[in-house]
Scaffold this active site. Structure first.
Site, PDB file in Angstrom:
ATOM      1  N   ASP B  95      13.771 -71.892  44.251  1.00 37.85           N
ATOM      2  CA  ASP B  95      14.864 -72.621  44.870  1.00 37.85           C
ATOM      3  C   ASP B  95      16.172 -71.980  44.413  1.00 37.85           C
ATOM      4  OD1 ASP B  95      16.573 -74.446  45.966  1.00 37.85           O
ATOM      5  OD2 ASP B  95      16.174 -76.025  44.497  1.00 37.85           O
ATOM      6  N   ASP B  97      19.795 -72.448  44.930  1.00 36.35           N
ATOM      7  CA  ASP B  97      20.720 -73.417  45.492  1.00 36.35           C
ATOM      8  C   ASP B  97      22.145 -72.917  45.269  1.00 36.35           C
ATOM      9  OD1 ASP B  97      22.112 -75.674  46.254  1.00 36.35           O
ATOM     10  OD2 ASP B  97      20.535 -77.024  45.510  1.00 36.35           O
ATOM     11  N   ASP B 269      16.387 -72.556  40.004  1.00 35.66           N
ATOM     12  CA  ASP B 269      15.965 -73.716  39.229  1.00 35.66           C
ATOM     13  C   ASP B 269      14.503 -73.491  38.829  1.00 35.66           C
ATOM     14  OD1 ASP B 269      15.230 -76.117  38.197  1.00 35.66           O
ATOM     15  OD2 ASP B 269      15.940 -77.332  39.874  1.00 35.66           O
TER      16      ASP B 269
END
Lengths: 424, 318
Positions: B95, B97, B269
């Protein structure tokens, strides 16, 4: 000339070794020299690791290996410091033998054994060196060689030893997952190209011996679970185990104990699903089993982690009865209170039964010197729990993936993996 | 581009008129009934878990009836997804982000995103996937735009049964999260580490450098003044030159390297990657917080944010 059975000295879990064990008398009736060898193995440092190439020497080697493992399983628990000691020593032993065989011109034998566990491809040597379609710069290969030599502290090298340090093989990194899982290998330390780690024969022996070390720990676990099923282990095995325990290096003991259970407390986050269910309180059908059988044995063995001698009396492993009252019995009583209906409300005598199962006889006031008045029950295996109290058995992914057969295996293994994961 | 929250009516419109099952990626469509679905029905969080859909038509019916705020599907496949039991395997997911990137050239504060930081997330995603292809030999790698960044999802069989510890090691490798023993090799982790370190170092400014332990203002100014030469030294694996340029002692240099490595690790993450039971936004669904479509991205080089705009946004703006 090396006999075909000799590979059993490199792979104690291979068919050759299994055949030797099957044709031998039970391990608990081994002659003294095998017993002595099983104990001495944990102190080996160099030439004593090498086995003569005759069938009797190979047999003694294999039997002493299994006796060592079973001895440790008899007096400790999965992933205990004893289990770690013998798995590390086994790794060193296999590694040493492979180095030695390679040096004596028997590299092919080593390779034959290794290929049973690890799939290899050889680097393509020509004008350029290639692994699959990727060209590997020669400078990188020299650097890998030099780094490996430096790691082994070798400054001058002869022609017999040098080939061990030349990058020669490619191994899929995903095949090394069991080693990564136990932090016996680190991905960032590999030279990875197109999914394969470029390694030297020396690395190969190291990786293979690490595989055997992992399997040794798994074997100790399986024997421990077998003992949980059949009751007390044979006396001969406990004697071997106790002797091995007494050889545990004190600094290792201290470090391991500190790392395993900080402050000596139970670690609920590593409890298996069945214990979590029991701790949450259960209905009337399985209350007795959940509280008196499962929680009493699980929490006591998990908290005390008995090792070094056969676990007959809890009093042999603790110095203060408050451990039993406050850290083992208290959470059991709380879980009993959470049962529907509360367990001790309609069966108050069961409180004494908890202490009975902990080995203090039928009493509501356990005393350290009363330990041993009754049997300290071992934790039942998963199959027994599933049969006797099915609602407690709700295996999670850890149970399934690790093929857990005993709740304590789950606990100790999870702690062990958390520890190795945190260790980085 | 302004990113407004979608209204319940817009969500309804999206799922009734725009959502199309053909936009579900094959790797999800073919394993639909083995995945756990989670929903955030009203913007308060994905509290509706443990859902299983046997067919895509049933999923469509649910989406059209409930018009959820967010839709998630598990990276894991289960025997019984509605009970999250019988784990079979899990994708390897990253992920990235944009709102959480450790270094942003746009000046967005943490938690905010703009087109520029989404583009930075895109570049990082491309780098990570390249490493997974060239070094880790993984081939089935797909990207999806998540609304505020990108997901990388890997479905090679060889990695789907990996567990947390192995996945942690993959994160370390891909992000450059560990200082290697040799930084000078042309290929392998050594190369990955140099590239990641260079990217991180390039993104540093005075304010960020001031957060590194042990770096005096004079050192920071020296490092920034010599940034190009320092970057060149990193790319060549001459880390000691970096130390000389900044006038750093061995201890401070080590602390500085640790600081850079930590920033490397924060580009994704890691918890998402190691969690084999994670739920991720369903490609094709709506990210109602920003009114963007979460979508499969077939060509990352050509990805444009406009591709992810639902029709109702264009209507809203026209």
């Amino acid at each position: 000339m090396i006999a075909p059975e000799y590979v059993a000295t490199l792979d104690p879990f291979g068919d050759e070794a299994k055949n030797l064990v099957e044709k031998s008398p039970p391990l608990d009736s081994m002659p003294q020299e095998i017993v002595d060898r099983a104990i001495a193995r944990v102190k080996w440092s160099s030439r004593e690791m090498v086995v003569e190439s005759d069938i009797e020497a190979v047999r003694a080697e294999v039997l002493s290996f299994y006796l060592m493992c079973q001895g440790v399983a008899a007096v400790s628990y999965p992933y205990s410091r004893e289990a770690r000691l013998i798995s590390d020593m086994t790794k060193n032993t296999i590694k040493y033998r492979m180095y030695d065989l390679f040096k004596r011109g028997h590299g092919d034998l080593c390779l034959e054994v290794v290929k049973r566990s690890i799939k290899l491809v050889e680097l393509e040597e020509g004008d350029v060196v290639k692994l699959g379609s990727v060209e590997i710069p020669r400078e990188d290969l020299y650097k890998i060689r030099d780094r490996r030599l430096a790691e082994d502290g070798i400054e001058t090298i002869d022609d017999r030893l040098l080939p061990q340090y030349l990058p020669k093989y490619g191994v899929r990194w995903t095949d090394l997952a069991p080693l990564l899982r136990h932090r016996r290998a680190e991905l960032t330390k590999f030279y990875l190209v197109n999914g394969r780690a470029v390694i030297t024969p020396r690395d190969l022996w190291n990786l293979f011996s690490a595989f055997i070390a992992v399997r040794t720990e798994e074997y100790v676990t399986s024997v421990y679970e077998r003992f949980s099923d059949v009751g007390a282990p044979p006396k001969r095995l406990t004697e071997v185990g106790e002797s091995i325990s007494s050889l545990l290096p004190p600094e290792l003991e201290l470090r391991e104990r500190f790392a395993r259970v900080p402050g000596g407390k139970l670690r609920p986050e590593a409890f298996p699903p069945c214990v979590k269910i029991a701790m949450g309180g259960v209905g009337s059908g399985v209350r007795n089993y959940a509280i008196t059988v499962l929680l009493t044995s699980f929490l006591s063995y998990a908290r005390v982690s008995p090792s070094g001698r056969v676990a007959n009396r809890i009093g042999d492993f603790i110095k203060d009865i408050s451990v039993v009252r406050d850290e083992i019995a208290a959470p059991i009583f709380e879980a009993a209170e959470r049962c529907k209906p509360p367990f001790f409300k309609d069966q108050p005598q069961e409180k004494a039964n908890v202490y009975y199962h902990l080995g203090f006889g039928m009493t509501a006031e356990p005393r350290l010197d009363g330990s041993g008045k009754s049997k300290w029950y071992r934790c039942p295996n998963c199959s027994k729990i599933a049969m006797s109290a099915a609602p407690l058995c709700d295996p999670d992914e850890f149970c399934r993936n690790r093929k857990i057969k005993n709740p304590l295996t789950y606990y100790f293994r999870k702690l062990s993996e958390q520890r190795s994961g945190a260790g980085g | 581009m302004k990113m407004h929250e979608a209204t319940p009516e817009e969500r309804k419109q999206f799922y009734s008129e725009e959502w199309n099952k053909r936009e579900l990626p094959d790797f999800i469509l073919h394993t639909l009934s083995l995945r756990e679905f989670g929903f955030d029905l009203d913007g308060t969080g994905p509290s509706h878990r443990y859902n299983q859909f046997m067919t895509v038509e049933k999923l469509m019916e649910y989406l059209q009836n409930r018009a959820p705020y967010s839709v998630f599907a598990s990276v894991a496949l289960y025997d019984q997804p509605s009970m999250r039991k019988g784990w079979l395997k899990s994708e390897l997911a990253f992920d990235i982000d944009a709102k959480d990137l450790p270094l942003k050239s746009c000046g967005c504060t943490s938690g905010k995103v703009c087109e520029r930081c989404i583009d930075e997330a895109r570049r990082i995603a491309i780098e990570f996937a390249d490493t997974m292809r060239t070094d880790l030999g993984l081939h089935n790698i797909v990207f999806s735009y998540s609304g505020r960044g990108f997901h990388i999802r890997v479905t090679d069989d060889t990695i789907m049964t990996l567990e947390q510890t192995e996945r942690t090691q993959v994160v370390e490798y891909v992000t450059g999260g560990v200082i290697p023993t040799d930084v000078t090799m042309a290929l392998g982790y050594s190369q990955v580490f140099r590239e990641r370190l260079a990217r991180t170092f390039k993104g540093l400014d005075e304010q960020r450098l001031s957060k590194a332990r042990g770096l005096r203002k004079s050192i920071i100014q020296k490092l920034l003044a010599e940034k190009e030469r320092a970057l060149e030294a990193i790319r060549r694996g001459k880390l000691n030159e970096l130390s000389t340029l900044g006038g750093l002692g061995p201890k401070t240099f080590r602390q500085f390297l640790d600081f850079l490595v930590r920033l490397n690790s924060e580009c994704t993450d890691g918890k998402v990657t190691i969690d084999t039971k994670r739920i991720l936004r369903l490609p094709s669904s709506l990210h109602s917080g920003v009114s963007m479509k979460c979508m499969l991205v077939r060509d990352m080089e050509r990805f444009k944010l406009e591709d992810a705009l639902p029709k109702f946004v264009s209507e809203r703006e026209s």
